[in-house]
Scaffold this motif. Structure first.
Motif, PDB file in Angstrom:
ATOM      1  N   GLN B 293       0.856  -1.183   0.000  1.00 43.13           N
ATOM      2  CA  GLN B 293       0.000   0.000   0.000  1.00 43.13           C
ATOM      3  C   GLN B 293       0.890   1.231   0.000  1.00 43.13           C
ATOM      4  N   ASP B 294       0.577   2.181  -0.861  1.00 43.75           N
ATOM      5  CA  ASP B 294       1.414   3.385  -0.837  1.00 43.75           C
ATOM      6  C   ASP B 294       0.597   4.652  -0.633  1.00 43.75           C
ATOM      7  N   PHE B 295       1.249   5.601  -0.004  1.00 46.09           N
ATOM      8  CA  PHE B 295       0.715   6.946   0.211  1.00 46.09           C
ATOM      9  C   PHE B 295       1.656   7.900  -0.512  1.00 46.09           C
ATOM     10  N   ARG B 296       1.348   9.206  -0.477  1.00 44.84           N
ATOM     11  CA  ARG B 296       2.176  10.176  -1.194  1.00 44.84           C
ATOM     12  C   ARG B 296       3.653  10.007  -0.896  1.00 44.84           C
ATOM     13  N   ASP B 297       3.972   9.838   0.358  1.00 45.40           N
ATOM     14  CA  ASP B 297       5.371   9.849   0.766  1.00 45.40           C
ATOM     15  C   ASP B 297       5.657   8.746   1.781  1.00 45.40           C
ATOM     16  N   ALA B 298       4.855   7.698   1.762  1.00 41.52           N
ATOM     17  CA  ALA B 298       5.069   6.579   2.680  1.00 41.52           C
ATOM     18  C   ALA B 298       4.553   5.315   1.998  1.00 41.52           C
ATOM     19  N   GLY B 299       5.022   4.187   2.465  1.00 37.18           N
ATOM     20  CA  GLY B 299       4.546   2.931   1.897  1.00 37.18           C
ATOM     21  C   GLY B 299       4.710   1.817   2.907  1.00 37.18           C
ATOM     22  N   LEU B 300       3.944   0.754   2.722  1.00 40.10           N
ATOM     23  CA  LEU B 300       4.063  -0.363   3.650  1.00 40.10           C
ATOM     24  C   LEU B 300       3.610  -1.660   2.982  1.00 40.10           C
TER      25      LEU B 300
END
Lengths: 415, 430
Positions: B293-300
């Motif tokens: 899963q990714d966000f603008r400036d983070a991922g996991l």
């Protein structure tokens, strides 16, 4: 838009249906075998589901693992399910892969190995899934409603009953597959970017020499009680209720469906407006139509906090009672618009179309074109729906609640 | 398929992927706001506001909005995530203007106090509904643990307490600030008349007042827990136990994110993956899957497990063992090929449905200001190699430090963490 629909029947009874959708890049295939849960037999609830799972565990020259890897290696988005009426194996893929995928499905259907050493893993999988459904309160409420409302075995849970699944043996699975996975009653639907003559040729090669056997329909048993509360320690109480409606094969099913859509089919429907928008009683509330081949049901569902569940049920019942004699043409026009738009948009999905043409064939024993379907919607009127409601007012309701507290169900709606 | 882009003077962006022979048109307003843009005092406001947008404007009642969508045969809805709030409608092409105009009008809701009070009850019901369902809050608690104090760890729905204490004034203020035209993308896919779309947008959105862009937080300071974090949620009514495990992965602006998604497919897709063969096929777990899963400036990387409560600790260890083994021995060429074919198939199937493409096109533009066609996506999938997957596993070891939350019918015994504490923890951001 000119629709390209095809159908043919192989000598052994397999019905082959197709729809060409040349604008798509994909193709989808769905095999519906007459091996649904309705044939489980007394004390063996879950046999169809276990047998369907076993069919994937090795077929022809392929091991269990090779079956899945060959499908996924071809980029097939595969799905397998067992419903009341059918065991189904389906796949959607880039159209050029269809030719490679069909022999894999032929192996699964005609040459399942059904190895004894896979029985326990398959059984464990079915049991885990059953345990998972125990944690899904909405699913449990709807399942209980079907079980009470439809005569046995039509309402039995396709996913099985734990104690009965635990007792099933490999011989029962093998016998079931031999008896039920047969050409007569099998529907194969293909949709998307397809070459129909080529599909027929390939299907005849793969399934033409499959020897047929007689198809015996199950006998219908008794129905359950009308009212049931299931205790469950949850914050919300789930309400599922239903009453009899004409099955899809009956022409009046369109009147019934439209009436139910006005009741609870869209965000401007009566239930959504009165239960959620006006009173804020719940997040989910809806009404809809559920059909088997010979039985069908009007279904309403909602889930609300324990303290507000009784009011939710009361408002739902008030709207159900109010339905006959109060339909407005504007409501019907919205229902028609939604149905027509959904029908057209379905043409953008090969998988949705393969499912749809097979479903209609199962109920009607015929294909029905989009134009015929749209025409039937055009013929719906407030008068035709009111006439049907006058003859068939909502009555004899089955009501299931699942939560901390039972609900009071008035006597008059049970009659 | 052609791509079109236009920007109104007030900052509203309009993008479209036009497929002339499509049977339907999908339009959506993508507002760049979500749970991560909230504070403790406004927790849950983004999602609550999404509901309130359907309650009407000064000229339109909620009933009229619902009737108009149904009248045009629209399949209309909305959703809120950590970073985006999206309002969308799929219609037949003849209804493009109607649908766009209605959605545009809704972007300026009345936010009446009496509607706010009624809808608050619906939000509270929605919170209870999800709380009664698997994984019984384990996913939200795990994200909160993973992101620690950062707003990306906020649950989108908020809590019963935060919603009950939220005043309507706070929502009105949030709306003015976050629904400024420069913070919104109007996207469309399918049979789009782009000239008409821009014309509709000018007429209904052109007067929206431009505001200076409001700043968003950044997450660059860290990348997930530096050591293992474990929590337990007890739900006596639960039948199975539900585990969620999150470890750091590439962010939404990291080119490695595509390889991360392919890697997650190999390791933990719902079928045919390493977790599937080890845990689901033998009937050991009801579910064992992994996705990126990714966000603008983070991922996991998020792992989800459902199994018998007593088995949960051992199975979580088995999962991290599978990840460690993959990092040690690598991925095989056959696994790569199968996963690539799977993803390519999915890209094509999603690509031919305008209502699905809308989200790919709209969310990507809202995040990055870029457009990728179906062909671009296919080329990316085809271009991924074993080296790419192995590099991702080296940089972002899935068996490394993670937040893990288990929800189940009884207290679940703790186990010794199977992860390598020296793994990804505390490493420099990419």
């Amino acid at each position: 838009m000119k629709q390209q629909l095809f159908s043919t029947t192989l000598a052994n009874g397999i019905v082959l249906l197709g729809e060409s959708l040349p604008a798509l890049e994909s193709a989808a295939v769905a095999f519906h075998l007459p091996a649904g849960a309705v044939h489980d037999g007394a004390g063996r609830c879950g046999l169809a589901t276990l047998s369907g799972e076993m069919m994937l565990r090795g077929a022809g020259d392929r091991s269990s693992r090779e079956v899945i890897e060959s499908l996924e290696g071809a980029g097939v988005q595969w799905a397998h399910s067992v419903s009341t009426s059918h065991a189904s194996f389906a796949g959607a893929m880039v159209a050029r892969q269809l030719v490679a995928a069909l022999p894999i499905y032929a192996d699964i259907i005609r040459r399942p190995r059904l190895p004894e050493d896979e029985l326990d893993p398959a059984r464990q999988m079915v049991l885990r899934n059953l345990a998972g459904t125990e944690d899904d309160p909405a699913h449990r409420a709807m399942s209980a409603l079907r079980q009470l409302h439809y005569p046995a075995p039509w309402g039995m849970p396709a996913e099985g009953i734990s104690a009965e699944v635990a007792a099933l043996g490999i011989d029962e699975v093998r016998d079931y597959v031999a008896r039920r996975v047969i050409p007569r009653g099998t529907i194969i639907a293909v949709a998307g970017r397809i070459d129909w003559p080529l599909v027929v040729e390939r299907m005849a090669e793969l399934f033409g020499d499959w020897a047929t056997a007689a198809d015996a329909p199950p006998a219908s048993g008794p129905r359950g009680s009308r009212i049931r509360h299931v205790h469950h320690d949850s914050q919300q109480t789930h309400i599922a209720l239903g009453w009899s409606a004409p099955p899809y094969a009956a022409d009046a099913s369109y009147e019934a469906s439209a009436a139910l859509a006005i009741l609870g089919g869209g965000s401007s429907s009566r239930l959504f407006t009165e239960v959620r928008e006006r009173r804020g009683l719940c997040y989910s509330v809806s009404a809809g139509y559920h059909t088997l081949r010979d039985h069908a049901m009007a279904v309403c569902y909602s889930g609300a906090s324990t303290a507000r569940a009784q009011e939710t049920l009361d408002v739902m019942l008030a709207e159900i009672r109010r339905l006959p004699g109060t339909l407005e043409s504007a409501e019907l026009e919205r229902v028609k618009a939604r149905a027509k738009s959904a029908l057209v948009m379905q043409q953008e999905s090969s998988a949705a179309r393969a499912g749809d043409i097979a479903r209609r064939w199962y109920h009607l024993r015929a294909m029905r074109s989009l134009a015929e379907e749209l025409d039937r919607y055009d013929r719906l009127s407030v008068d035709s729906i009111e006439a049907w409601l006058a003859d068939h007012p909502p009555a004899g309701l089955t009501v299931v609640s699942l939560g901390r507290e039972p609900l009071e169900v008035p006597d008059d709606i049970q009659a | 398929m052609t791509f079109r882009h236009e920007r109104l003077p007030n900052g509203l962006e309009i993008v479209a992927e036009v497929t002339d022979d499509a049977l339907s048109t999908s339009v959506g307003f993508f507002v760049k706001t979500g749970a991560r843009d909230e504070t403790d005092a406004t927790w849950g406001v983004s999602h609550f506001l999404e509901h309130m947008v359907f309650k009407g404007t000064t000229e339109l009642s909620a009933d009229e909005i619902n009737r108009r969508f149904d009248w045009m045969g629209a399949s209309a809805n909305a959703f809120t995530s950590e970073e985006d709030t999206v309002y969308h409608a799929a219609v037949l092409p003849a209804q493009q203007h109607e649908a766009t105009a209605l959605l545009a009008a809704m972007m300026r809701p009345a936010l009446r106090a009496e509607d706010f009070a009624t809808e608050k009850l619906v939000i509270l019901e929605e919170i209870r509904m999800y709380d009664d369902q698997p994984p019984f809050g384990a996913d939200e608690r795990c994200r909160a643990a993973f992101f620690a104090e950062h707003p990306l760890g906020r649950s989108v729905l908020g809590t019963v307490e935060s919603i009950e204490s939220l005043p309507v004034e706070a929502m009105r203020e949030y709306h003015v600030r976050r629904y400024a035209p420069g913070n919104i993308v109007l996207a469309a896919t399918g049979a789009v008349d782009f000239t008409a779309l821009v014309e509709t947008a000018r007429r209904y959105c052109g007067e929206w007042e431009a505001l200076p862009p409001s700043a968003r937080d950044t997450w660059r300071a860290g990348r997930g827990p530096t050591g293992d974090v474990r929590e337990t949620i007890v739900r006596p009514a639960a039948t199975l136990a539900y585990g969620v495990r999150m470890s750091a992965g590439p962010a939404g602006d990291d080119p490695e994110r595509f390889a991360a998604k392919l890697l997650a497919t190999v390791l933990g897709d719902d079928s045919g993956s390493r977790l599937y063969w080890a845990l689901v096929d033998p009937g050991t777990a009801e579910q064992a899957s992994c996705h990126h899963q990714d966000f603008r400036d983070a991922g996991l990387f998020a792992t989800q497990l459902a199994c018998e409560a007593g088995d949960a600790p051992a199975l979580l260890d088995e999962v991290t063992g599978i990840y460690a083994e993959a990092a040690r021995s690598g991925i095989t060429a056959a696994e790569l090929e199968q996963a690539r074919n799977k993803l390519a198939g999915r890209v094509v199937l999603v690509g031919e449905r305008p209502r699905r493409r809308l989200f790919s096109v709209g969310l990507e533009w809202a995040r990055s200001g870029r457009y990728r066609s179906v062909a671009d996506d296919l080329a990316i999938v085809e271009g991924l190699s074993l080296d790419d997957l192995h590099r991702v596993m080296d940089s972002w070891p899935l068996h490394g430090p993670a937040a893990t939350v288990l929800a189940g019918p009884s207290a679940i015994p703790e186990t010794s963490g199977a992860g390598d504490p020296q793994g990804a923890g505390g490493a420099e951001p990419v």
